[in-house]
Design a protein around this motif. Structure first.
Motif, PDB file in Angstrom:
ATOM      1  N   ARG A  30      42.740 -19.368   1.128  1.00 14.78           N
ATOM      2  CA  ARG A  30      43.288 -17.633   2.179  1.00 14.78           C
ATOM      3  C   ARG A  30      43.863 -17.527   3.296  1.00 14.78           C
ATOM      4  O   ARG A  30      43.889 -17.234   4.372  1.00 14.78           O
ATOM      5  CB  ARG A  30      41.916 -17.123   1.861  1.00 14.78           C
ATOM      6  CG  ARG A  30      41.718 -15.809   2.376  1.00 14.78           C
ATOM      7  CD  ARG A  30      42.977 -14.822   2.183  1.00 14.78           C
ATOM      8  NE  ARG A  30      43.268 -14.863   0.925  1.00 14.78           N
ATOM      9  CZ  ARG A  30      45.001 -14.494   0.593  1.00 14.78           C
ATOM     10  NH1 ARG A  30      45.703 -14.339   1.302  1.00 14.78           N
ATOM     11  NH2 ARG A  30      45.321 -14.575  -1.046  1.00 14.78           N
ATOM     12  N   THR A  31      42.279 -18.950   4.348  1.00 16.17           N
ATOM     13  CA  THR A  31      42.393 -19.589   5.853  1.00 16.17           C
ATOM     14  C   THR A  31      44.009 -19.247   6.099  1.00 16.17           C
ATOM     15  O   THR A  31      44.416 -18.809   7.428  1.00 16.17           O
ATOM     16  CB  THR A  31      41.693 -20.712   6.059  1.00 16.17           C
ATOM     17  OG1 THR A  31      40.616 -19.909   5.959  1.00 16.17           O
ATOM     18  CG2 THR A  31      41.509 -20.308   7.949  1.00 16.17           C
ATOM     19  N   TYR A  32      44.774 -20.081   5.525  1.00 16.03           N
ATOM     20  CA  TYR A  32      46.096 -20.595   5.699  1.00 16.03           C
ATOM     21  C   TYR A  32      46.772 -19.691   5.206  1.00 16.03           C
ATOM     22  O   TYR A  32      48.223 -19.154   6.095  1.00 16.03           O
ATOM     23  CB  TYR A  32      46.676 -21.876   4.839  1.00 16.03           C
ATOM     24  CG  TYR A  32      45.586 -23.114   5.525  1.00 16.03           C
ATOM     25  CD1 TYR A  32      45.939 -23.207   6.682  1.00 16.03           C
ATOM     26  CD2 TYR A  32      44.729 -23.779   4.619  1.00 16.03           C
ATOM     27  CE1 TYR A  32      44.753 -25.113   7.306  1.00 16.03           C
ATOM     28  CE2 TYR A  32      44.175 -24.516   5.063  1.00 16.03           C
ATOM     29  CZ  TYR A  32      44.149 -24.752   6.328  1.00 16.03           C
ATOM     30  OH  TYR A  32      43.565 -25.901   6.640  1.00 16.03           O
ATOM     31  N   SER A  49      60.815 -27.726   8.679  1.00 16.40           N
ATOM     32  CA  SER A  49      61.039 -27.762   7.580  1.00 16.40           C
ATOM     33  C   SER A  49      59.448 -26.653   7.180  1.00 16.40           C
ATOM     34  O   SER A  49      58.443 -27.927   7.645  1.00 16.40           O
ATOM     35  CB  SER A  49      62.111 -28.200   6.736  1.00 16.40           C
ATOM     36  OG  SER A  49      63.174 -28.983   6.493  1.00 16.40           O
ATOM     37  N   LEU A  50      59.631 -25.539   6.477  1.00 22.54           N
ATOM     38  CA  LEU A  50      58.314 -25.020   5.785  1.00 22.54           C
ATOM     39  C   LEU A  50      58.304 -25.271   4.543  1.00 22.54           C
ATOM     40  O   LEU A  50      58.980 -25.103   3.623  1.00 22.54           O
ATOM     41  CB  LEU A  50      57.869 -23.838   6.601  1.00 22.54           C
ATOM     42  CG  LEU A  50      56.928 -23.290   5.570  1.00 22.54           C
ATOM     43  CD1 LEU A  50      55.369 -23.858   6.432  1.00 22.54           C
ATOM     44  CD2 LEU A  50      56.778 -21.814   5.822  1.00 22.54           C
ATOM     45  N   ALA A  51      57.929 -26.232   3.923  1.00 25.37           N
ATOM     46  CA  ALA A  51      57.089 -26.608   2.474  1.00 25.37           C
ATOM     47  C   ALA A  51      56.120 -25.921   1.720  1.00 25.37           C
ATOM     48  O   ALA A  51      55.065 -26.102   2.923  1.00 25.37           O
ATOM     49  CB  ALA A  51      57.216 -28.608   2.479  1.00 25.37           C
ATOM     50  N   ASP A  52      56.235 -25.856   1.230  1.00 24.67           N
ATOM     51  CA  ASP A  52      55.499 -24.847   0.377  1.00 24.67           C
ATOM     52  C   ASP A  52      54.657 -25.383  -1.551  1.00 24.67           C
ATOM     53  O   ASP A  52      55.561 -25.288  -2.210  1.00 24.67           O
ATOM     54  CB  ASP A  52      55.739 -23.304   0.078  1.00 24.67           C
ATOM     55  CG  ASP A  52      54.596 -22.351  -0.422  1.00 24.67           C
ATOM     56  OD1 ASP A  52      53.691 -23.023  -0.843  1.00 24.67           O
ATOM     57  OD2 ASP A  52      55.067 -21.606  -1.397  1.00 24.67           O
ATOM     58  N   VAL A  56      52.542 -20.141  -3.146  1.00 26.61           N
ATOM     59  CA  VAL A  56      52.016 -19.136  -2.728  1.00 26.61           C
ATOM     60  C   VAL A  56      52.931 -18.358  -1.827  1.00 26.61           C
ATOM     61  O   VAL A  56      52.699 -17.136  -1.777  1.00 26.61           O
ATOM     62  CB  VAL A  56      50.978 -19.628  -2.390  1.00 26.61           C
ATOM     63  CG1 VAL A  56      50.047 -20.148  -3.533  1.00 26.61           C
ATOM     64  CG2 VAL A  56      50.891 -20.271  -1.001  1.00 26.61           C
ATOM     65  N   LEU A  57      54.141 -18.947  -1.202  1.00 27.71           N
ATOM     66  CA  LEU A  57      54.803 -18.345  -0.056  1.00 27.71           C
ATOM     67  C   LEU A  57      56.219 -17.345  -0.590  1.00 27.71           C
ATOM     68  O   LEU A  57      57.236 -16.603  -0.078  1.00 27.71           O
ATOM     69  CB  LEU A  57      55.321 -19.023   0.882  1.00 27.71           C
ATOM     70  CG  LEU A  57      54.368 -19.426   1.714  1.00 27.71           C
ATOM     71  CD1 LEU A  57      54.771 -20.228   2.813  1.00 27.71           C
ATOM     72  CD2 LEU A  57      53.599 -18.319   2.858  1.00 27.71           C
ATOM     73  N   ASP A  62      61.281 -23.132   3.229  1.00 20.03           N
ATOM     74  CA  ASP A  62      62.257 -23.790   3.251  1.00 20.03           C
ATOM     75  C   ASP A  62      63.082 -24.557   1.403  1.00 20.03           C
ATOM     76  O   ASP A  62      63.778 -24.660   1.088  1.00 20.03           O
ATOM     77  CB  ASP A  62      62.839 -24.691   4.307  1.00 20.03           C
ATOM     78  CG  ASP A  62      62.554 -23.519   5.614  1.00 20.03           C
ATOM     79  OD1 ASP A  62      63.019 -22.686   5.576  1.00 20.03           O
ATOM     80  OD2 ASP A  62      61.961 -24.588   6.889  1.00 20.03           O
ATOM     81  N   TRP A  63      61.275 -24.729   1.021  1.00 18.21           N
ATOM     82  CA  TRP A  63      61.356 -25.249  -0.524  1.00 18.21           C
ATOM     83  C   TRP A  63      59.888 -25.677  -0.736  1.00 18.21           C
ATOM     84  O   TRP A  63      58.915 -25.378   0.297  1.00 18.21           O
ATOM     85  CB  TRP A  63      61.912 -26.951  -0.229  1.00 18.21           C
ATOM     86  CG  TRP A  63      61.447 -28.179  -0.045  1.00 18.21           C
ATOM     87  CD1 TRP A  63      61.472 -28.775   1.624  1.00 18.21           C
ATOM     88  CD2 TRP A  63      60.593 -28.799   0.026  1.00 18.21           C
ATOM     89  NE1 TRP A  63      60.877 -29.727   1.864  1.00 18.21           N
ATOM     90  CE2 TRP A  63      59.796 -29.970   1.246  1.00 18.21           C
ATOM     91  CE3 TRP A  63      59.980 -29.077  -1.419  1.00 18.21           C
ATOM     92  CZ2 TRP A  63      58.309 -30.788   0.962  1.00 18.21           C
ATOM     93  CZ3 TRP A  63      58.353 -29.832  -1.099  1.00 18.21           C
ATOM     94  CH2 TRP A  63      57.634 -30.638  -0.313  1.00 18.21           C
ATOM     95  N   SER A  64      60.001 -25.671  -2.073  1.00 21.41           N
ATOM     96  CA  SER A  64      58.541 -25.389  -2.865  1.00 21.41           C
ATOM     97  C   SER A  64      58.897 -25.592  -4.111  1.00 21.41           C
ATOM     98  O   SER A  64      60.237 -26.566  -4.931  1.00 21.41           O
ATOM     99  CB  SER A  64      58.168 -24.139  -2.461  1.00 21.41           C
ATOM    100  OG  SER A  64      59.393 -23.075  -4.048  1.00 21.41           O
TER     101      SER A  64
END
Length: 65
Positions: A30-32, A49-52, A56-57, A62-64
């Motif tokens: 939850r904090t993140y 890049s933001l990777a998940d 949850v996003l 950008d990729w998950s």
């Protein structure tokens, strides 16, 4: 990096400042999640890049997996 101490520092204050090529959200604590996508993207260098890993996003990374 300053230590993360709940109630003393916010996570945003405790995160290292700088530009990273990759920010990997690997656990949906939850904090993140409360930081939000824009704060996580704010840690990225241009072209980074933001990777998940957990998805949850909901498609905003950008990729998950």
């Amino acid at each position: 990096m300053a230590p993360f101490i709940p109630g003393v520092l916010s996570l945003a204050e405790a995160l290292p400042q700088g530009a990273f090529d990759l920010v990997l959200l690997a656990v949906p604590h939850r904090t993140y999640l409360d930081l939000g996508e824009q704060a996580l993207r704010g840690l990225l260098a241009p072209g980074g890049s933001l990777a998940d890993l957990k998805g949850v996003l909901e498609g905003r990374a950008d990729w998950s997996l």
